[in-house]
Design a protein around this motif. Structure first.
Motif, PDB file in Angstrom:
ATOM      1  N   ASP A  21       0.905  -1.165   0.242  1.00 40.14           N
ATOM      2  CA  ASP A  21       0.031   0.047  -0.205  1.00 40.14           C
ATOM      3  C   ASP A  21       1.009   1.135  -0.118  1.00 40.14           C
ATOM      4  N   ILE A  22       0.663   2.035  -0.879  1.00 37.92           N
ATOM      5  CA  ILE A  22       1.600   3.411  -1.041  1.00 37.92           C
ATOM      6  C   ILE A  22       0.602   4.443  -1.357  1.00 37.92           C
ATOM      7  N   GLU A  23       1.004   5.685  -1.360  1.00 36.08           N
ATOM      8  CA  GLU A  23       0.328   6.820  -1.615  1.00 36.08           C
ATOM      9  C   GLU A  23       0.063   7.153  -3.273  1.00 36.08           C
ATOM     10  N   LYS A  24      -1.187   7.420  -3.594  1.00 37.31           N
ATOM     11  CA  LYS A  24      -1.382   7.677  -5.072  1.00 37.31           C
ATOM     12  C   LYS A  24      -0.528   8.783  -5.394  1.00 37.31           C
ATOM     13  N   PRO A  25       0.155   8.707  -6.752  1.00 33.63           N
ATOM     14  CA  PRO A  25       1.042   9.711  -6.995  1.00 33.63           C
ATOM     15  C   PRO A  25       0.235  10.964  -7.569  1.00 33.63           C
ATOM     16  N   GLU A  26       0.789  12.265  -7.103  1.00 33.81           N
ATOM     17  CA  GLU A  26       0.256  13.605  -7.437  1.00 33.81           C
ATOM     18  C   GLU A  26       0.785  14.132  -8.693  1.00 33.81           C
ATOM     19  N   ILE A  27       0.029  14.444  -9.825  1.00 39.25           N
ATOM     20  CA  ILE A  27       0.536  14.736 -11.040  1.00 39.25           C
ATOM     21  C   ILE A  27       1.083  15.974 -11.076  1.00 39.25           C
ATOM     22  N   LYS A  28       1.771  16.375 -11.870  1.00 37.61           N
ATOM     23  CA  LYS A  28       2.558  17.693 -12.183  1.00 37.61           C
ATOM     24  C   LYS A  28       1.463  18.527 -13.470  1.00 37.61           C
ATOM     25  N   PRO A  29       1.497  19.575 -13.363  1.00 37.90           N
ATOM     26  CA  PRO A  29       0.850  20.303 -14.607  1.00 37.90           C
ATOM     27  C   PRO A  29       0.931  19.558 -15.790  1.00 37.90           C
ATOM     28  N   ASP A  30       1.786  18.930 -16.366  1.00 38.14           N
ATOM     29  CA  ASP A  30       2.073  18.530 -17.660  1.00 38.14           C
ATOM     30  C   ASP A  30       1.516  16.993 -17.602  1.00 38.14           C
ATOM     31  N   GLU A  31       1.067  16.556 -16.732  1.00 35.07           N
ATOM     32  CA  GLU A  31       1.028  14.908 -16.470  1.00 35.07           C
ATOM     33  C   GLU A  31      -0.562  14.676 -16.537  1.00 35.07           C
ATOM     34  N   VAL A  32      -0.839  13.409 -16.838  1.00 34.68           N
ATOM     35  CA  VAL A  32      -2.234  12.753 -16.635  1.00 34.68           C
ATOM     36  C   VAL A  32      -2.021  11.584 -15.428  1.00 34.68           C
ATOM     37  N   LEU A  33      -3.157  11.418 -14.777  1.00 38.77           N
ATOM     38  CA  LEU A  33      -3.126  10.237 -14.126  1.00 38.77           C
ATOM     39  C   LEU A  33      -3.901   9.105 -14.793  1.00 38.77           C
ATOM     40  N   ILE A  34      -3.436   8.077 -14.733  1.00 41.15           N
ATOM     41  CA  ILE A  34      -3.983   6.817 -15.481  1.00 41.15           C
ATOM     42  C   ILE A  34      -4.530   5.780 -14.391  1.00 41.15           C
ATOM     43  N   LYS A  35      -5.625   5.365 -14.508  1.00 40.01           N
ATOM     44  CA  LYS A  35      -6.262   4.232 -13.650  1.00 40.01           C
ATOM     45  C   LYS A  35      -5.841   3.281 -14.377  1.00 40.01           C
ATOM     46  N   ILE A  37      -7.706   7.529 -18.199  1.00 40.01           N
ATOM     47  CA  ILE A  37      -7.308   8.800 -17.654  1.00 40.01           C
ATOM     48  C   ILE A  37      -8.468   9.079 -16.548  1.00 40.01           C
ATOM     49  N   VAL A  38      -7.959   9.416 -15.386  1.00 41.17           N
ATOM     50  CA  VAL A  38      -8.824  10.039 -14.371  1.00 41.17           C
ATOM     51  C   VAL A  38      -8.710  11.333 -13.719  1.00 41.17           C
ATOM     52  N   GLN A  39      -7.577  11.899 -14.383  1.00 41.29           N
ATOM     53  CA  GLN A  39      -7.134  13.217 -13.885  1.00 41.29           C
ATOM     54  C   GLN A  39      -6.008  13.730 -15.202  1.00 41.29           C
ATOM     55  N   VAL A  40      -6.292  15.009 -15.359  1.00 41.69           N
ATOM     56  CA  VAL A  40      -5.401  15.951 -15.955  1.00 41.69           C
ATOM     57  C   VAL A  40      -4.880  16.971 -15.394  1.00 41.69           C
ATOM     58  N   GLY A  41      -3.531  17.187 -15.781  1.00 45.94           N
ATOM     59  CA  GLY A  41      -2.825  18.274 -15.120  1.00 45.94           C
ATOM     60  C   GLY A  41      -3.211  19.675 -15.773  1.00 45.94           C
ATOM     61  N   GLU A  42      -3.023  20.987 -15.302  1.00 46.05           N
ATOM     62  CA  GLU A  42      -3.740  22.215 -15.826  1.00 46.05           C
ATOM     63  C   GLU A  42      -3.246  22.635 -16.936  1.00 46.05           C
ATOM     64  N   ALA A  43      -1.791  22.164 -17.430  1.00 44.69           N
ATOM     65  CA  ALA A  43      -1.206  22.270 -18.614  1.00 44.69           C
ATOM     66  C   ALA A  43      -1.468  21.239 -19.633  1.00 44.69           C
ATOM     67  N   VAL A  44      -2.238  20.528 -19.427  1.00 45.48           N
ATOM     68  CA  VAL A  44      -2.612  19.123 -20.476  1.00 45.48           C
ATOM     69  C   VAL A  44      -3.497  19.642 -21.455  1.00 45.48           C
ATOM     70  N   THR A  45      -3.208  19.587 -22.817  1.00 43.85           N
ATOM     71  CA  THR A  45      -4.143  20.007 -23.770  1.00 43.85           C
ATOM     72  C   THR A  45      -4.938  19.036 -24.746  1.00 43.85           C
ATOM     73  N   LYS A  46      -4.226  17.797 -24.878  1.00 50.01           N
ATOM     74  CA  LYS A  46      -4.385  16.763 -25.710  1.00 50.01           C
ATOM     75  C   LYS A  46      -5.617  15.699 -25.195  1.00 50.01           C
TER      76      LYS A  46
END
Length: 340
Positions: free
Chosen positions: A16-30, A65-74
């Motif tokens: 069990d670990i912490e879910k990663p926090e994404i940077k502005p240019d990253e996406v979080l993938i389930k 994808i379940v979350q997108v960073g604020e700089a993600v456009t595509k």
């Protein structure tokens, strides 16, 4: 979240670990599916040159994808995606030419602070993410990365219509390289291995000839007799002793071999056979963006029979069993997937 660790050599555990926090240019993938790669087995054995235990393992992935960073456009939440798991510095001459695989500062999952893909969630830079076609399953999508390896090797080999090709090693990478060679136009493809079940799978996936080389010292002559002559190209997908010299004996004058496998220790070969006949030995490292795009297109066109290639799908709780299956080649295993 749950994550699969190679804790130590031959030790796989779920933590069990912490879910990663994404940077502005990253996406979080389930993560839906992650694959066990041959290079993951090198880590499992403590032999990988840069991915060392303890580490969240994995670099093959398909998910949503379940979350997108604020700089993600595509991309947007809900997109079904896979990832090309490498990031260059973006500034060196190689990155600027699109050759991220040559970058001296190339980053990959399981190295530094970038978690591996074998976890419930995986963070990835937008530039590494690719949408999956609507009709492509996650089980197909997770094959994009290893298939890109085969596509890149075929490009490096310069395989073209009508070539006679030998693929040495019928593991998943060898079989995917074979599929890429067939898609490039190779009309005669011989696959070698020491496991009959793997060779049977090669035949079902399109090999024209197969050869079990167990306890055969002069199998190269038998291989050439099977196809009626020497080979134009050889793809090496098994990093075993003497395989470079053996490959030189398979090649016609002016032929080319490409080394895909990870090697441990030195290889020796007859330099006269290389130089006097103008044969070539070409190294091969991962892939480029072009290879990943081609892999997606070819998978969508049915170039890979994943029903033959994928032999096991296990829930993440059974990841240790999956690693053992691949390492020991138990239960006729080829590609083993871990599901979340």
């Amino acid at each position: 979240m749950k994550a699969v660790y190679v804790e130590d050599s031959y030790s796989v555990v779920v933590k069990d670990i912490e879910k990663p926090e994404i940077k502005p240019d990253e996406v979080l993938i389930k993560v839906k599916v992650a694959g066990i790669c041959g290079s993951d087995i090198h880590t499992y054995k403590g032999l990988h040159p840069f991915r060392k235990p303890p580490v969240i393992i994995g670099h093959e992935v398909a998910g949503e994808i379940v979350q997108v960073g604020e700089a993600v456009t595509k991309f947007k939440v809900g997109d079904r995606v896979t990832v090309e798991p490498q990031v260059g510095c973006g500034k060196c001459e190689y990155c600027l030419r699109g050759e991220v695989n040559y970058c001296a500062d190339r980053k990959a999952p399981g190295v530094g602070g970038w978690y591996g893909t074998m976890a419930e969630y995986f963070a990835a830079p937008e530039v590494t993410v690719f949408k999956l076609p609507d009709d492509m399953s996650y089980e197909q999508g997770v094959l994009v990365e290893p298939f890109a390896v085969g596509v890149h090797a075929v490009r490096k080999a310069g395989i073209q219509v009508g070539d006679k090709v030998a693929v040495l090693g019928a593991g998943p990478i060898g079989l995917l390289a074979m599929a890429a060679a067939k898609a490039a136009g190779a009309t005669t493809i011989l696959v070698t291995d020491v496991m009959d079940y793997a060779l049977e799978s090669a035949g079902r996936m399109g090999a024209t000839h197969t050869l079990n080389i167990t306890n055969k010292q002069e199998w190269m002559d038998e291989a050439k007799a099977l196809v009626g002559g020497e080979f134009d190209k050889v793809l090496i997908a098994a990093g075993v002793p003497n395989i470079i010299d053996q490959s030189l004996r398979l090649l016609r004058r002016g032929g080319r071999m490409v080394t895909i496998a990870m090697f441990h220790g030195n290889q020796t070969f007859d330099i006269h056979n290389l130089q006097n006949q103008e044969k070539e030995i070409v190294g091969c490292m991962t892939y480029t963006r072009e290879d990943t795009i081609t892999a997606i297109d070819l998978l969508g066109a049915g170039a890979v029979n994943e029903e033959v290639l994928v032999t096991h799908k296990l829930p993440y709780e059974q990841a240790a069993e999956g690693f053992r299956l691949v390492d020991k080649k138990e239960d006729s295993s080829l590609k083993v997937l871990v599901t979340f």
